[in-house]
Design a protein around this motif. Structure first.
Motif, PDB file in Angstrom:
ATOM      1  N   ARG A 401     -90.732  38.351 -77.654  1.00 18.03           N
ATOM      2  CA  ARG A 401     -90.228  37.860 -78.937  1.00 18.03           C
ATOM      3  C   ARG A 401     -91.384  37.191 -79.671  1.00 18.03           C
ATOM      4  N   ILE A 402     -91.681  37.709 -80.854  1.00 21.99           N
ATOM      5  CA  ILE A 402     -92.762  37.180 -81.689  1.00 21.99           C
ATOM      6  C   ILE A 402     -92.152  36.683 -82.998  1.00 21.99           C
ATOM      7  N   GLU A 403     -92.539  35.480 -83.400  1.00 25.07           N
ATOM      8  CA  GLU A 403     -92.139  34.951 -84.696  1.00 25.07           C
ATOM      9  C   GLU A 403     -93.389  34.711 -85.524  1.00 25.07           C
ATOM     10  N   ALA A 417     -91.569  29.436 -97.704  1.00 26.96           N
ATOM     11  CA  ALA A 417     -92.127  29.985 -96.469  1.00 26.96           C
ATOM     12  C   ALA A 417     -91.132  30.965 -95.874  1.00 26.96           C
ATOM     13  N   SER A 418     -91.636  31.860 -95.046  1.00 26.73           N
ATOM     14  CA  SER A 418     -90.784  32.862 -94.406  1.00 26.73           C
ATOM     15  C   SER A 418     -91.007  32.841 -92.903  1.00 26.73           C
ATOM     16  N   MET A 419     -89.981  33.245 -92.183  1.00 26.90           N
ATOM     17  CA  MET A 419     -90.076  33.441 -90.737  1.00 26.90           C
ATOM     18  C   MET A 419     -89.490  34.809 -90.425  1.00 26.90           C
ATOM     19  N   VAL A 420     -90.277  35.690 -89.800  1.00 30.21           N
ATOM     20  CA  VAL A 420     -89.775  36.991 -89.378  1.00 30.21           C
ATOM     21  C   VAL A 420     -89.837  37.071 -87.863  1.00 30.21           C
ATOM     22  N   VAL A 421     -88.984  37.903 -87.309  1.00 27.94           N
ATOM     23  CA  VAL A 421     -88.845  37.993 -85.855  1.00 27.94           C
ATOM     24  C   VAL A 421     -89.005  39.440 -85.414  1.00 27.94           C
ATOM     25  N   PHE A 422     -89.841  39.648 -84.403  1.00 26.79           N
ATOM     26  CA  PHE A 422     -89.985  40.951 -83.771  1.00 26.79           C
ATOM     27  C   PHE A 422     -89.630  40.797 -82.301  1.00 26.79           C
ATOM     28  N   LEU A 522     -96.047  32.595 -81.275  1.00 34.75           N
ATOM     29  CA  LEU A 522     -95.904  32.164 -82.661  1.00 34.75           C
ATOM     30  C   LEU A 522     -97.147  32.608 -83.425  1.00 34.75           C
ATOM     31  N   VAL A 523     -96.965  33.460 -84.430  1.00 35.62           N
ATOM     32  CA  VAL A 523     -98.085  33.997 -85.212  1.00 35.62           C
ATOM     33  C   VAL A 523     -98.075  33.343 -86.592  1.00 35.62           C
TER      34      VAL A 523
END
Length: 662
Positions: A401-403, A417-422, A522-523
Motif C-alpha cells: 500500500r503506497i500513499e 493537497a491531495s492523497m492518492v492510494v495505490f 509514504l511518497v
C-alpha cells in the motif's frame, strides 16, 4: 481455442469514440475488421456472455488472441477506414465481402447515350467513370440520393428506361424531381449528358462552382420574390453540403504522404504513422519507445525519420510532422536521395491534412494510454516494481500500500493537497482524499506537507483507537481541522465508488472508516525539504513503522529522510515507473481540486461585497442568471423576480456590481 477473457481489454480502457477495430489470431493475422460508433459499447459486446453470441461470433472470438483499435473523429471516417483495412487484410471472418464480389464502386456509364448512375462491382469497364471503392453499397446510395436533387441523372436499368419510353410516362423519380426523365423527352441527349458530366465533376472534387451557382440562383430568385424557387435552391445547397461532409481519413486523389504524430511523457513516447497513398489510408503503424533523455518533439521527429527511412526505399513525396526537425533542409535532402526525387517535410497548418494530423495524434495518445494500462495491469511487472522499490529503499517488506501527497496552489492562494492510494501497484480511487490547507498562508509547500501528513495520520490513530487497536493515551486530536472531503468526495474519477466492501466499518455508524489503513510507503511529491517535513510529522505523532520517500520531478530522483544523496533508479526500472504513476496521479488529483476551488472562489467574489447579500441569495442569483456578468446586464425588475429579493435589494445589488452610488 483461446479464452476471450485472456485478451479482454481492461475495464474503462476502451474509448467511447467512433473507430475501427481488428481482431488478430495467434500468428498476428487480422481475422476480423469492424467499425463502431462507440468502440467501448461494440467491443464490450464481444466479451459478453459467450452463450448469447452468434455461432460465427463465438468462433471468431475464440480464434482471436488479441484486439486493437484505431480512434477516428466521426462515423464516416470509421466507415472509410474499415473498407481500406478489409481490402488490405482480407479477414476471414468478414463474410460480407467473401461472396466472390469485389468492392462496390459508384459508377457513371459515360459510354451510353443516356449515362446512368449505378453501383458496380467486378472488373472495370472502358468508358465508365468510377468513384470509390466503398465498403457498403448503401453508403453509395445515400450519397447518390442526396446528389440527385441537384444532378437528376437517370439511375434506372436499360429495361426500365426502355419500358417507360414506350408508355410515355416517367417513373416515380421523374415525378419527384430526382430524375430529368430523358426517357420521355424532358431533356435531350446533350442536356442529360451534361448533367452526367457535372455529376462526375462534383464527385471528383470540383465542387465550388456548383455551390456558387446554386447560391447565385437562390439570391436571384429571392430578389424577384420567387421564394419557393429560392427555398429549393437552399435545400439543394444543404444536400450538397451533406454529401461533401469532410472525412479526415481521405485526402485528394493525388496525395501520397506519411503522417506522423507523437504522444509522450517523461519516460516513454508513442509514435503513430498513417501511410496515405492515392488519397486514402493504406496502412498504419505504431511504436512505443523508452526515452533515455528529454528530447524535444523536433528531436523525436528527426530520430524517427532517420530510423524509419534510413534503409527504406518507400519514401513518400511528403512527410507531415507535428514539429519540424532541427535540420529540416538536410533531412529533406537525405530523404530525397533515398527516394530519387524531392521530399517535403512540413507541419500542416489548415484543411484536411491538419484534420488528419489531429486524428493521428489522437491515436498516438490512445496507444500510449493502452501501453501504460497494459503495463500497469501486468501482474509480473507490478510484482517486479514492488520488489525493485523494496530493494532500492531497503524496506523490510514490499510496499503493498503506497500513499502519495501533493500540494497545489496559485501564488499562495487556494492552497490544497491531495492523497492518492495505490494497492498492489493499482490505483484505489475510492480511498483518494483531498485537503484544504488551513494553518499555512502563502506559498509554503514544506509547511503544507507537514500539516496534511499530520492531519492524515492523526485520523489514522483516531480510527485505530475506535477499533480498539490502541489505548486512549495514543490518540491525538486534530487541531488543524478535519479533512475536507467525506466518503464520496465528488471527484469525477471512474471507479470512485469501488469502496465500502474493502474498508473496515465503524462499529457505531456502520460506515467505512476513512483512514483505517496505514501505508507501507509514504511518497511525497518533492525533494529533501518536503520529505523532511513529512518525516517530522510522523515523528511528532510517534509513528515509526512507515517508510517515507520523495520523488523530485527534475531528475526523477528518489530522496530518503536525512540522506544527503538521492537513490537513483534506472530510467527503464519498473519501480521508477510505478513511483512516477503514483506521483503523477497525486499531482493530477490536486490540480483538479485546486481548479475547482479557485473557480468557485472567483465566481462568488464580486457578490461577497454586496451589502445584505448572504450565501443563500448569492447561490440563488448565480443559479438563475448563470454568471455575474449576466447578472450585471439584468434589470432590477428581472432580479426582483427571484424569491426573497425585492426591488430595492435588486437596485442595491446592481449599484454595487456596477460601481454606482445608490
Amino acid at each position: 481455442m483461446a479464452d476471450p477473457a485472456t485478451y479482454r481489454p481492461a475495464p474503462g480502457s476502451i474509448p467511447e469514440s467512433p473507430g475501427v477495430y481488428k481482431f488478430r489470431d495467434e500468428h498476428g493475422r487480422v481475422i476480423y475488421v469492424g467499425k463502431a460508433k462507440s468502440l467501448r459499447q461494440r467491443l464490450n459486446s464481444y466479451f459478453a456472455d459467450y452463450a448469447t453470441l452468434h455461432p460465427r461470433t463465438q468462433t471468431m472470438v475464440t480464434t482471436a488472441c488479441s484486439v486493437e483499435w484505431t480512434v477516428v473523429g466521426t462515423e464516416v471516417e470509421a466507415l472509410q477506414l474499415e473498407y481500406s483495412w478489409i481490402k488490405e487484410f482480407d479477414p476471414r471472418f468478414n463474410v460480407r465481402y467473401r461472396d466472390d464480389k469485389s468492392y462496390p464502386y459508384l459508377a457513371v456509364t459515360l459510354n451510353e447515350d443516356y449515362p446512368r448512375v449505378t453501383v458496380m462491382r467486378g472488373a472495370k469497364r472502358k468508358g465508365v467513370r468510377y468513384f470509390g471503392p466503398y465498403s457498403h453499397a448503401w453508403a453509395i446510395r445515400e450519397t447518390v440520393d442526396l446528389l440527385l436533387r441537384v444532378f437528376p441523372v437517370r439511375t434506372c436499368s436499360a429495361g426500365v428506361f426502355k419500358r417507360h419510353g414506350q408508355i410515355g410516362r416517367p417513373c416515380l423519380l421523374g415525378y419527384i424531381g430526382k430524375c430529368s426523365a430523358p426517357c420521355v423527352g424532358r431533356v435531350d441527349e446533350a442536356e442529360h449528358y451534361a448533367l452526367a458530366e457535372d455529376f462526375c465533376d462534383f464527385m471528383a472534387g470540383t465542387t465550388t462552382r456548383f455551390m456558387k451557382r446554386l447560391e447565385e440562383e437562390m439570391f436571384a430568385a429571392a430578389e424577384v420574390e420567387e421564394f419557393e424557387t429560392a427555398a429549393r435552391r437552399r435545400d439543394d445547397m444543404k444536400a450538397l453540403e451533406r454529401a461533401l461532409e469532410k472525412q479526415a481519413v481521405v485526402l485528394g486523389d493525388s496525395t501520397d504522404c506519411d503522417v506522423i504524430a507523437f504522444a509522450r511523457d517523461q519516460l516513454e513516447a508513442a509514435v503513430q504513422v498513417f501511410y496515405v497513398r492515392g488519397g486514402r489510408i493504406r496502412g498504419q503503424r505504431g511504436w512505443v519507445v523508452d526515452l533515455v533523455e528529454e528530447p524535444s518533439t523536433g528531436d523525436l521527429v528527426e530520430d524517427f525519420l532517420l530510423q524509419a527511412y534510413g534503409e527504406s526505399d518507400s519514401v513518400p513525396r511528403e512527410v507531415l510532422v507535428p514539429e519540424l526537425p532541427p535540420e529540416t533542409p538536410a533531412m529533406q535532402e537525405l530523404l530525397g536521395e533515398k527516394r530519387g526525387a524531392q521530399v517535403r517535410i512540413r507541419v500542416p497548418q489548415r484543411g484536411d491534412k491538419k484534420d488528419l494530423m489531429a486524428t493521428v495524434a489522437r491515436n498516438a495518445h490512445e496507444a500510449l494510454k493502452q501501453h501504460k494500462t497494459r503495463r500497469a495491469s501486468d501482474l509480473t511487472a507490478r510484482s517486479k516494481a514492488l520488489q525493485e522499490i523494496q530493494d532500492a529503499l531497503e524496506l523490510d517488506q514490499a510496499p503493498l500500500r503506497i500513499e502519495c501527497f501533493d500540494v497545489s496552489n496559485l501564488q499562495g492562494t487556494n492552497v490544497v493537497a491531495s492523497m492518492v492510494v495505490f494497492e498492489d501497484g493499482l490505483a484505489r480511487k475510492s480511498e483518494y482524499r483531498r485537503f484544504s490547507i488551513k494553518t499555512v498562508e502563502g506559498q509554503d509547500d514544506v509547511r503544507s506537507i507537514h500539516e496534511v501528513v499530520t492531519r492524515r495520520f492523526k485520523r489514522y490513530l483516531a480510527e485505530s483507537q475506535k477499533a480498539g487497536d490502541l489505548s486512549p493515551e495514543a490518540i491525538a486530536t486534530d487541531d488543524a481541522g478535519g479533512v475536507l472531503s467525506s466518503y464520496g468526495f465528488g471527484d469525477t474519477d471512474e471507479g470512485a465508488a469501488d469502496s465500502a466492501a474493502h474498508q473496515p466499518l465503524d462499529p457505531e455508524t456502520g460506515r467505512p472508516r476513512k483512514f483505517a489503513y496505514p501505508p507501507n510507503l509514504l511518497v511525497i511529491d518533492g525533494g529533501p525539504p518536503q520529505v523532511a517535513a513529512a518525516q517530522r510529522a510522523l515523528d511528532e505523532l510517534g509513528i515509526d513503522d512507515i517508510a517515507v520517500c520523495g520523488l523530485a520531478k527534475r531528475l526523477e530522483e528518489v530522496w530518503l529522510p536525512e540522506d544527503e544523496d538521492p537513490v537513483i533508479l534506472p530510467r527503464t526500472s519498473e519501480g521508477l515507473y510505478l513511483l512516477q504513476r503514483v506521483r503523477d496521479e497525486a499531482h493530477r488529483f490536486a490540480i483538479n481540486f485546486h481548479r475547482a476551488k479557485r473557480s468557485k472562489t472567483m465566481t462568488v467574489s464580486e457578490l461577497d461585497d454586496v451589502p445584505g447579500l448572504g450565501p443563500a441569495r448569492r447561490t440563488a442569483l448565480l443559479k438563475h442568471f448563470g454568471s455575474v456578468q449576466r447578472l450585471k446586464e439584468a434589470s432590477p425588475e428581472q432580479i426582483a423576480e427571484i424569491p426573497g429579493i425585492g426591488l430595492r435589494t435588486a437596485q442595491t445589488i446592481l449599484a454595487s456590481l456596477r460601481g454606482e452610488t445608490t
